[in-house]
Design a protein around this motif. Structure first.
Motif, PDB file in Angstrom:
ATOM      1  N   ALA A  47       0.330 -40.287 -50.583  1.00  0.00           N
ATOM      2  CA  ALA A  47      -0.918 -39.368 -50.135  1.00  0.00           C
ATOM      3  C   ALA A  47      -1.252 -39.306 -48.766  1.00  0.00           C
ATOM      4  O   ALA A  47      -0.837 -40.499 -47.750  1.00  0.00           O
ATOM      5  CB  ALA A  47      -2.222 -40.050 -50.493  1.00  0.00           C
ATOM      6  N   LEU A  48      -0.953 -38.386 -48.085  1.00  0.00           N
ATOM      7  CA  LEU A  48      -0.877 -38.078 -46.547  1.00  0.00           C
ATOM      8  C   LEU A  48      -2.276 -38.035 -45.899  1.00  0.00           C
ATOM      9  O   LEU A  48      -2.902 -37.319 -46.270  1.00  0.00           O
ATOM     10  CB  LEU A  48      -0.089 -36.914 -46.112  1.00  0.00           C
ATOM     11  N   PRO A  49      -2.606 -39.311 -45.079  1.00  0.00           N
ATOM     12  CA  PRO A  49      -4.011 -38.895 -44.599  1.00  0.00           C
ATOM     13  C   PRO A  49      -4.228 -38.041 -44.047  1.00  0.00           C
ATOM     14  O   PRO A  49      -3.580 -37.466 -42.928  1.00  0.00           O
ATOM     15  CB  PRO A  49      -3.853 -40.485 -43.743  1.00  0.00           C
ATOM     16  N   GLU A  50      -5.342 -37.357 -43.872  1.00  0.00           N
ATOM     17  CA  GLU A  50      -5.745 -36.134 -43.072  1.00  0.00           C
ATOM     18  C   GLU A  50      -6.198 -36.667 -41.774  1.00  0.00           C
ATOM     19  O   GLU A  50      -6.519 -37.634 -41.435  1.00  0.00           O
ATOM     20  CB  GLU A  50      -7.110 -35.810 -43.784  1.00  0.00           C
ATOM     21  N   ARG A  51      -5.745 -35.574 -40.716  1.00  0.00           N
ATOM     22  CA  ARG A  51      -5.765 -35.517 -39.487  1.00  0.00           C
ATOM     23  C   ARG A  51      -5.252 -36.851 -38.816  1.00  0.00           C
ATOM     24  O   ARG A  51      -6.116 -37.532 -37.851  1.00  0.00           O
ATOM     25  CB  ARG A  51      -7.688 -35.450 -39.274  1.00  0.00           C
ATOM     26  N   GLN A  52      -4.325 -37.106 -39.317  1.00  0.00           N
ATOM     27  CA  GLN A  52      -3.539 -38.411 -38.772  1.00  0.00           C
ATOM     28  C   GLN A  52      -2.166 -37.943 -38.584  1.00  0.00           C
ATOM     29  O   GLN A  52      -1.579 -37.031 -39.350  1.00  0.00           O
ATOM     30  CB  GLN A  52      -3.639 -39.568 -39.501  1.00  0.00           C
ATOM     31  N   VAL A  53      -1.268 -38.543 -37.600  1.00  0.00           N
ATOM     32  CA  VAL A  53       0.054 -38.398 -37.366  1.00  0.00           C
ATOM     33  C   VAL A  53       0.705 -39.375 -38.243  1.00  0.00           C
ATOM     34  O   VAL A  53       0.461 -40.619 -38.313  1.00  0.00           O
ATOM     35  CB  VAL A  53       0.250 -38.589 -35.993  1.00  0.00           C
ATOM     36  N   LEU A 203       2.309 -33.152 -27.710  1.00  0.00           N
ATOM     37  CA  LEU A 203       1.703 -32.052 -28.500  1.00  0.00           C
ATOM     38  C   LEU A 203       1.297 -32.441 -30.028  1.00  0.00           C
ATOM     39  O   LEU A 203       0.169 -32.015 -30.537  1.00  0.00           O
ATOM     40  CB  LEU A 203       2.634 -30.880 -28.535  1.00  0.00           C
ATOM     41  N   VAL A 204       2.089 -33.052 -30.604  1.00  0.00           N
ATOM     42  CA  VAL A 204       1.629 -33.579 -32.009  1.00  0.00           C
ATOM     43  C   VAL A 204       0.442 -34.285 -32.103  1.00  0.00           C
ATOM     44  O   VAL A 204      -0.250 -34.217 -32.964  1.00  0.00           O
ATOM     45  CB  VAL A 204       2.938 -34.495 -32.586  1.00  0.00           C
ATOM     46  N   ARG A 205       0.279 -35.182 -31.138  1.00  0.00           N
ATOM     47  CA  ARG A 205      -0.731 -36.056 -31.220  1.00  0.00           C
ATOM     48  C   ARG A 205      -1.957 -34.942 -30.976  1.00  0.00           C
ATOM     49  O   ARG A 205      -3.265 -35.441 -31.314  1.00  0.00           O
ATOM     50  CB  ARG A 205      -0.826 -36.813 -30.053  1.00  0.00           C
ATOM     51  N   SER A 206      -2.070 -34.027 -30.056  1.00  0.00           N
ATOM     52  CA  SER A 206      -2.922 -33.111 -29.885  1.00  0.00           C
ATOM     53  C   SER A 206      -3.387 -32.364 -30.937  1.00  0.00           C
ATOM     54  O   SER A 206      -4.728 -32.261 -31.221  1.00  0.00           O
ATOM     55  CB  SER A 206      -2.788 -32.249 -28.712  1.00  0.00           C
ATOM     56  N   LEU A 207      -2.390 -31.954 -31.569  1.00  0.00           N
ATOM     57  CA  LEU A 207      -2.891 -31.274 -32.928  1.00  0.00           C
ATOM     58  C   LEU A 207      -3.540 -32.112 -33.807  1.00  0.00           C
ATOM     59  O   LEU A 207      -4.607 -31.594 -34.616  1.00  0.00           O
ATOM     60  CB  LEU A 207      -1.522 -30.814 -33.636  1.00  0.00           C
ATOM     61  N   ALA A 208      -3.214 -33.295 -34.084  1.00  0.00           N
ATOM     62  CA  ALA A 208      -3.968 -34.246 -34.932  1.00  0.00           C
ATOM     63  C   ALA A 208      -5.413 -34.335 -34.405  1.00  0.00           C
ATOM     64  O   ALA A 208      -6.333 -34.289 -35.039  1.00  0.00           O
ATOM     65  CB  ALA A 208      -3.424 -35.578 -34.955  1.00  0.00           C
ATOM     66  N   ALA A 209      -5.604 -34.341 -33.023  1.00  0.00           N
ATOM     67  CA  ALA A 209      -6.903 -34.541 -32.555  1.00  0.00           C
ATOM     68  C   ALA A 209      -7.900 -33.222 -32.663  1.00  0.00           C
ATOM     69  O   ALA A 209      -9.142 -33.473 -32.986  1.00  0.00           O
ATOM     70  CB  ALA A 209      -6.754 -34.944 -31.010  1.00  0.00           C
ATOM     71  N   CYS A 225       6.666 -45.835 -33.608  1.00  0.00           N
ATOM     72  CA  CYS A 225       5.372 -46.753 -33.638  1.00  0.00           C
ATOM     73  C   CYS A 225       4.359 -46.413 -32.502  1.00  0.00           C
ATOM     74  O   CYS A 225       2.986 -46.545 -33.041  1.00  0.00           O
ATOM     75  CB  CYS A 225       5.757 -48.209 -33.273  1.00  0.00           C
ATOM     76  N   ARG A 226       4.988 -45.842 -31.519  1.00  0.00           N
ATOM     77  CA  ARG A 226       3.912 -45.388 -30.606  1.00  0.00           C
ATOM     78  C   ARG A 226       2.916 -44.066 -30.851  1.00  0.00           C
ATOM     79  O   ARG A 226       1.866 -44.191 -30.692  1.00  0.00           O
ATOM     80  CB  ARG A 226       4.643 -44.892 -29.177  1.00  0.00           C
ATOM     81  N   TYR A 227       3.569 -43.248 -31.550  1.00  0.00           N
ATOM     82  CA  TYR A 227       2.859 -41.902 -31.959  1.00  0.00           C
ATOM     83  C   TYR A 227       2.255 -41.906 -33.381  1.00  0.00           C
ATOM     84  O   TYR A 227       1.610 -41.098 -33.525  1.00  0.00           O
ATOM     85  CB  TYR A 227       3.923 -40.825 -31.774  1.00  0.00           C
ATOM     86  N   ALA A 228       2.731 -42.835 -34.152  1.00  0.00           N
ATOM     87  CA  ALA A 228       2.120 -42.752 -35.773  1.00  0.00           C
ATOM     88  C   ALA A 228       0.863 -43.353 -35.702  1.00  0.00           C
ATOM     89  O   ALA A 228       0.669 -44.553 -35.016  1.00  0.00           O
ATOM     90  CB  ALA A 228       3.152 -43.497 -36.580  1.00  0.00           C
ATOM     91  N   ASP A 229      -0.085 -42.866 -36.477  1.00  0.00           N
ATOM     92  CA  ASP A 229      -1.329 -43.394 -36.931  1.00  0.00           C
ATOM     93  C   ASP A 229      -0.968 -44.046 -38.267  1.00  0.00           C
ATOM     94  O   ASP A 229      -1.515 -45.338 -38.568  1.00  0.00           O
ATOM     95  CB  ASP A 229      -2.338 -42.464 -37.212  1.00  0.00           C
ATOM     96  N   HIS A 230      -0.085 -43.606 -39.050  1.00  0.00           N
ATOM     97  CA  HIS A 230       0.193 -43.997 -40.514  1.00  0.00           C
ATOM     98  C   HIS A 230       1.619 -43.888 -40.350  1.00  0.00           C
ATOM     99  O   HIS A 230       2.345 -42.708 -40.173  1.00  0.00           O
ATOM    100  CB  HIS A 230      -0.412 -42.998 -41.490  1.00  0.00           C
ATOM    101  N   MET A 231       2.446 -44.860 -40.896  1.00  0.00           N
ATOM    102  CA  MET A 231       3.878 -44.929 -40.865  1.00  0.00           C
ATOM    103  C   MET A 231       4.377 -45.231 -42.352  1.00  0.00           C
ATOM    104  O   MET A 231       3.702 -46.164 -43.278  1.00  0.00           O
ATOM    105  CB  MET A 231       4.807 -46.115 -40.163  1.00  0.00           C
ATOM    106  N   ILE A 232       5.254 -44.382 -42.620  1.00  0.00           N
ATOM    107  CA  ILE A 232       5.844 -44.635 -44.106  1.00  0.00           C
ATOM    108  C   ILE A 232       7.373 -45.067 -43.754  1.00  0.00           C
ATOM    109  O   ILE A 232       8.162 -44.188 -43.253  1.00  0.00           O
ATOM    110  CB  ILE A 232       6.080 -43.253 -44.867  1.00  0.00           C
ATOM    111  N   ALA A 233       7.668 -46.135 -44.616  1.00  0.00           N
ATOM    112  CA  ALA A 233       8.885 -46.831 -44.535  1.00  0.00           C
ATOM    113  C   ALA A 233       9.526 -46.375 -45.617  1.00  0.00           C
ATOM    114  O   ALA A 233       9.238 -47.083 -46.752  1.00  0.00           O
ATOM    115  CB  ALA A 233       8.889 -48.409 -44.130  1.00  0.00           C
ATOM    116  N   LEU A 234      10.741 -45.824 -45.619  1.00  0.00           N
ATOM    117  CA  LEU A 234      11.446 -45.295 -47.117  1.00  0.00           C
ATOM    118  C   LEU A 234      12.671 -45.950 -46.967  1.00  0.00           C
ATOM    119  O   LEU A 234      13.540 -46.037 -45.647  1.00  0.00           O
ATOM    120  CB  LEU A 234      11.426 -43.733 -46.829  1.00  0.00           C
TER     121      LEU A 234
END
Length: 287
Positions: A47-53, A203-209, A225-234
């Motif tokens: 599940a991809l969290p809404e309004r987060q990177v 720009l990606v961060r501003s889109l989430a904002a 790590c710097r730009y992710a709110d949520h990280m998925i390690a695959l």
């Protein structure tokens, strides 16, 4: 304490994410994806969290790009389902999906002679129809996308005359002009120098904002790590950890993903993990 002991002191812990409880418009249910006879992703619940990177990380060949293709329905599922607002993508019209999910693949190809502005205008196609032609809203979206990608000075240049980094920014501007609430970007900074890569990620961060949900594949773990709110390690098509980078990234995770011993520092400005590779693990060199 010795370095080796320090490295093994903090086994990574996944932050539990229950797809049924997560605020998410886009999710998977027992998803199975394959290329030919080779199954890459099998039984994935996400599940991809809404309004987060969200940033997807992992070694080459682990299924990152395959997963993005499945989420965008450019790669049909072999089993399970991708759900958008509770509806299976396979049961939805393509144009309806394109109004909600934008996808920028690694290798995008445009017709010869197309200018940057022409390409960005293509991002508005999902909003066109027999009863809705080009509008002031479309023109506004194109101009805002050109501004966001710093491309106004190049807007009338043919794509083939641009550098690789400039072309990548043009493709990103097209995806931004599409104005979808969910935006999937497969290695969007791969052809960019440091300055333009930072511009894209900001720009990606501003889109989430602004309320959108960007999902990126990135190779550099410290940048992720710097730009992710949520990280998925695959790894091998399965999620081995997910959550905020500061909660899941440590030497054990780096070792599991990449076969590399590392020390994890903290960025003094952003408070995010900084990965310092030390050496390849003996088991990785023998594999």
């Amino acid at each position: 304490m010795s370095l080796d002991r320090e490295l093994s002191a903090n086994p990574y812990q996944e932050v539990p994410v229950n797809p049924a409880e997560t605020d998410s418009r886009l999710r998977t249910r027992d998803l199975r994806l394959a290329h030919g006879s080779r199954v890459v992703v099998d039984g994935l619940d996400l599940a991809l969290p809404e309004r987060q990177v969200t940033v997807i990380v992992g070694p080459n060949g682990c299924g990152k790009s395959t997963l993005l293709g499945g989420l965008a329905r450019t790669l049909p599922a072999r089993g399970g389902a991708v759900l958008l607002d509770g509806r299976e993508l396979t049961r939805m019209p393509t144009r309806e999906i394109a109004r909600s999910i934008g996808m920028l693949p690694q290798s995008a190809i445009a017709p010869d002679g197309l200018t940057v502005r022409d390409l960005v205008r293509y991002g508005r196609q999902p909003h066109q129809g027999l009863l809705r032609q080009w509008s002031a809203d479309d023109a506004r979206a194109v101009e805002e996308a050109l501004t966001a990608a710093d491309l106004h000075d190049l807007a009338d240049r043919p794509l083939e005359t641009l550098s690789g980094g400039q072309r990548q920014r043009a493709w990103i501007a097209m995806a931004v002009a599409q104005e979808t609430p969910i935006l999937l970007l497969d290695e969007p900074t791969s052809a960019l120098d440091m300055g333009h890569a930072l511009e894209v990620l900001e720009l990606v961060r501003s889109l989430a904002a602004q309320g959108r949900t960007p999902v990126l594949v990135l190779h550099d773990l410290t940048t992720a790590c710097r730009y992710a709110d949520h990280m998925i390690a695959l790894k091998d098509g399965a999620i081995i950890a997910q959550g905020p980078p500061s909660a899941i990234v440590n030497p054990d995770l780096v070792r599991e993903l990449y076969g590399v011993e590392s020390a994890i520092l903290t960025d003094p400005l952003h408070g995010t993990p900084v990965i310092c590779p030390l050496r390849v693990t003996p088991s990785a060199t023998q594999a």
